[in-house]
Design a protein around this motif. Structure first.
Motif, PDB file in Angstrom:
ATOM      1  N   ARG A 127      73.655  39.497  82.606  1.00 31.11           N
ATOM      2  CA  ARG A 127      74.645  38.656  81.927  1.00 31.11           C
ATOM      3  C   ARG A 127      75.728  38.251  82.915  1.00 31.11           C
ATOM      4  N   PHE A 128      76.032  36.950  82.944  1.00 30.13           N
ATOM      5  CA  PHE A 128      77.018  36.430  83.884  1.00 30.13           C
ATOM      6  C   PHE A 128      77.968  35.484  83.144  1.00 30.13           C
ATOM      7  N   ALA A 129      79.217  35.521  83.551  1.00 25.01           N
ATOM      8  CA  ALA A 129      80.204  34.588  83.010  1.00 25.01           C
ATOM      9  C   ALA A 129      80.020  33.220  83.655  1.00 25.01           C
ATOM     10  N   LEU A 130      80.311  32.183  82.900  1.00 23.26           N
ATOM     11  CA  LEU A 130      80.150  30.812  83.371  1.00 23.26           C
ATOM     12  C   LEU A 130      81.499  30.129  83.531  1.00 23.26           C
ATOM     13  N   ASP A 131      81.583  29.205  84.484  1.00 18.07           N
ATOM     14  CA  ASP A 131      82.733  28.320  84.648  1.00 18.07           C
ATOM     15  C   ASP A 131      82.254  26.897  84.363  1.00 18.07           C
ATOM     16  N   LEU A 132      82.352  26.495  83.108  1.00 18.34           N
ATOM     17  CA  LEU A 132      81.839  25.192  82.690  1.00 18.34           C
ATOM     18  C   LEU A 132      82.911  24.114  82.819  1.00 18.34           C
ATOM     19  N   THR A 133      82.482  22.933  83.179  1.00 22.78           N
ATOM     20  CA  THR A 133      83.378  21.783  83.145  1.00 22.78           C
ATOM     21  C   THR A 133      83.496  21.306  81.697  1.00 22.78           C
ATOM     22  N   PRO A 134      84.509  20.511  81.361  1.00 24.98           N
ATOM     23  CA  PRO A 134      84.620  20.000  79.988  1.00 24.98           C
ATOM     24  C   PRO A 134      83.367  19.259  79.531  1.00 24.98           C
ATOM     25  N   THR A 135      82.748  18.485  80.427  1.00 27.45           N
ATOM     26  CA  THR A 135      81.522  17.772  80.059  1.00 27.45           C
ATOM     27  C   THR A 135      80.392  18.740  79.759  1.00 27.45           C
ATOM     28  N   GLN A 136      80.249  19.776  80.580  1.00 28.37           N
ATOM     29  CA  GLN A 136      79.203  20.758  80.351  1.00 28.37           C
ATOM     30  C   GLN A 136      79.441  21.543  79.066  1.00 28.37           C
ATOM     31  N   GLU A 137      80.686  21.859  78.783  1.00 32.37           N
ATOM     32  CA  GLU A 137      80.989  22.597  77.553  1.00 32.37           C
ATOM     33  C   GLU A 137      80.639  21.763  76.319  1.00 32.37           C
ATOM     34  N   ARG A 138      80.910  20.471  76.372  1.00 29.65           N
ATOM     35  CA  ARG A 138      80.536  19.603  75.247  1.00 29.65           C
ATOM     36  C   ARG A 138      79.015  19.560  75.081  1.00 29.65           C
ATOM     37  N   ALA A 139      78.294  19.561  76.189  1.00 28.19           N
ATOM     38  CA  ALA A 139      76.834  19.542  76.120  1.00 28.19           C
ATOM     39  C   ALA A 139      76.294  20.839  75.507  1.00 28.19           C
ATOM     40  N   VAL A 140      76.874  21.974  75.899  1.00 31.92           N
ATOM     41  CA  VAL A 140      76.432  23.256  75.339  1.00 31.92           C
ATOM     42  C   VAL A 140      76.752  23.323  73.851  1.00 31.92           C
ATOM     43  N   SER A 165      63.714  34.317  79.399  1.00 31.50           N
ATOM     44  CA  SER A 165      64.558  33.442  78.580  1.00 31.50           C
ATOM     45  C   SER A 165      65.985  33.493  79.113  1.00 31.50           C
ATOM     46  N   ALA A 166      66.766  32.489  78.720  1.00 28.40           N
ATOM     47  CA  ALA A 166      68.189  32.427  79.077  1.00 28.40           C
ATOM     48  C   ALA A 166      68.957  31.992  77.834  1.00 28.40           C
ATOM     49  N   THR A 167      70.004  32.734  77.492  1.00 26.74           N
ATOM     50  CA  THR A 167      70.815  32.445  76.315  1.00 26.74           C
ATOM     51  C   THR A 167      72.250  32.161  76.746  1.00 26.74           C
ATOM     52  N   VAL A 168      72.752  30.995  76.347  1.00 26.36           N
ATOM     53  CA  VAL A 168      74.138  30.634  76.618  1.00 26.36           C
ATOM     54  C   VAL A 168      74.921  30.874  75.334  1.00 26.36           C
ATOM     55  N   ARG A 169      75.998  31.633  75.425  1.00 25.44           N
ATOM     56  CA  ARG A 169      76.736  32.058  74.239  1.00 25.44           C
ATOM     57  C   ARG A 169      78.219  32.143  74.565  1.00 25.44           C
ATOM     58  N   ARG A 170      79.044  31.828  73.589  1.00 25.86           N
ATOM     59  CA  ARG A 170      80.493  31.940  73.775  1.00 25.86           C
ATOM     60  C   ARG A 170      81.003  33.184  73.071  1.00 25.86           C
ATOM     61  N   ASP A 171      81.583  34.095  73.852  1.00 23.83           N
ATOM     62  CA  ASP A 171      82.136  35.339  73.330  1.00 23.83           C
ATOM     63  C   ASP A 171      83.611  35.422  73.697  1.00 23.83           C
ATOM     64  N   SER A 172      84.457  35.569  72.663  1.00 28.70           N
ATOM     65  CA  SER A 172      85.901  35.733  72.878  1.00 28.70           C
ATOM     66  C   SER A 172      86.475  34.612  73.736  1.00 28.70           C
ATOM     67  N   GLY A 173      86.019  33.392  73.474  1.00 26.87           N
ATOM     68  CA  GLY A 173      86.563  32.234  74.167  1.00 26.87           C
ATOM     69  C   GLY A 173      85.981  31.979  75.535  1.00 26.87           C
ATOM     70  N   ARG A 174      85.010  32.788  75.965  1.00 26.09           N
ATOM     71  CA  ARG A 174      84.425  32.616  77.301  1.00 26.09           C
ATOM     72  C   ARG A 174      82.918  32.427  77.178  1.00 26.09           C
ATOM     73  N   TRP A 175      82.384  31.524  77.976  1.00 28.12           N
ATOM     74  CA  TRP A 175      80.951  31.258  77.967  1.00 28.12           C
ATOM     75  C   TRP A 175      80.227  32.203  78.916  1.00 28.12           C
ATOM     76  N   HIS A 176      79.079  32.698  78.474  1.00 24.67           N
ATOM     77  CA  HIS A 176      78.242  33.574  79.295  1.00 24.67           C
ATOM     78  C   HIS A 176      76.794  33.097  79.214  1.00 24.67           C
ATOM     79  N   VAL A 177      76.024  33.433  80.228  1.00 26.16           N
ATOM     80  CA  VAL A 177      74.588  33.204  80.200  1.00 26.16           C
ATOM     81  C   VAL A 177      73.918  34.559  80.392  1.00 26.16           C
ATOM     82  N   ALA A 178      72.984  34.881  79.510  1.00 30.95           N
ATOM     83  CA  ALA A 178      72.272  36.156  79.568  1.00 30.95           C
ATOM     84  C   ALA A 178      70.793  35.874  79.799  1.00 30.95           C
ATOM     85  N   PHE A 179      70.247  36.482  80.836  1.00 36.00           N
ATOM     86  CA  PHE A 179      68.834  36.324  81.174  1.00 36.00           C
ATOM     87  C   PHE A 179      68.053  37.545  80.703  1.00 36.00           C
TER      88      PHE A 179
END
Length: 254
Positions: free
Chosen positions: A8-21, A181-195
């Motif tokens: 599991r890793f934290a992500l630094d998404l741009t506003p455009t990427q966050e809208r896409a997710v 598999s890879a799961t992108v999820r927002r936890d406590s206001g922060r986006w993470h990706v879990a493989f």
């Protein structure tokens, strides 16, 4: 020996990427709610027909809620339900349908006694405000970039990590791991990706398989071995108190 391990890793998404997710997470919610409404409508219809004394063989045909059946029904109706479906990966809709299929199976197994533990309730509709945004990818381009600070996911493209993925990258490079598999999820206001990763591990063999040692758990020592070796207590409280004293000495005096 193959085992399943999660990274599991934290992500630094741009506003455009966050809208896409968020769009993909919304697509999963739409597919889930549509399929649940379809299943519930048929179940309610069958219950109403039974209340009027209709024989079981004349009832409205039941809807299969396995994932393949839900996916076929969704593919037939998606042009009317979500005409914008081409804007998102098919994995987004599959996320919602898979969650519903699992929920319905757990509910049915719980009612029939096949599932142990606490009773499982009937699945509920997902609300945009109360549902945690999440989307899962199982097919397509899923990889860790050579710089180990970026990952690539279907339709979302190249996403920056907040931390290095070197531990996972090393296994992938040596061929001892495979991303399932890879799961992108927002936890406590922060986006993470879990493989979810299938890891190939070497089976460990004891150096002296025929040797036997007795262990006595004590108070002064954590354990005393029959060989005479003493295993000290970790003394977590004493270590924490010493650390607090050190911090207290470096604090500025007000």
């Amino acid at each position: 020996m193959k085992t399943i391990q999660a990274y599991r890793f934290a992500l630094d998404l741009t506003p455009t990427q966050e809208r896409a997710v968020l769009a993909h997470a919304g697509a999963a919610r739409v597919a889930h709610n549509w399929a649940l409404a379809r299943v519930k409508a048929v179940m309610d219809q069958r219950a109403a027909e039974r209340s009027y004394g209709v024989a079981d063989e004349l009832l409205t045909p039941a809807v299969s809620w396995t994932l393949p059946s839900l996916r076929r029904a969704w593919n037939t109706a998606k042009d009317d339900v979500a005409p914008w479906w081409r804007e998102c990966s098919k994995e987004a809709f599959n996320t919602g349908l898979d969650a519903l299929a699992r929920g319905l199976k757990n509910w049915a197994d719980s009612r029939s006694g096949k599932r142990a533990g606490r009773p499982v309730g009937f699945p509920r509709f997902k609300s945009r405000r109360r549902t945690t945004p999440s989307v899962r990818f199982t097919t397509g381009a899923i990889r860790v970039e050579p710089d180990r600070m970026h990952v690539v996911l279907p339709r979302l493209g190249r996403l920056k990590l907040h931390e290095s993925a070197r531990k996972l990258a090393r296994r992938l490079e040596t061929g001892t791991a495979r991303i399932m598999s890879a799961t992108v999820r927002r936890d406590s206001g922060r986006w993470h990706v879990a493989f979810t990763v299938e890891v190939q591990r070497a089976e460990r063999q004891p150096a002296q398989p025929a040797s036997v040692v007795g262990v006595d758990v004590g108070i002064k020592h954590l354990a005393v071995l029959s060989t005479g070796e003493l295993v000290d207590n970790p003394r977590h409280l004493a270590a924490a108190q010493q650390w607090m004293r050190q911090l207290g000495r470096v604090l500025p005096i007000l």
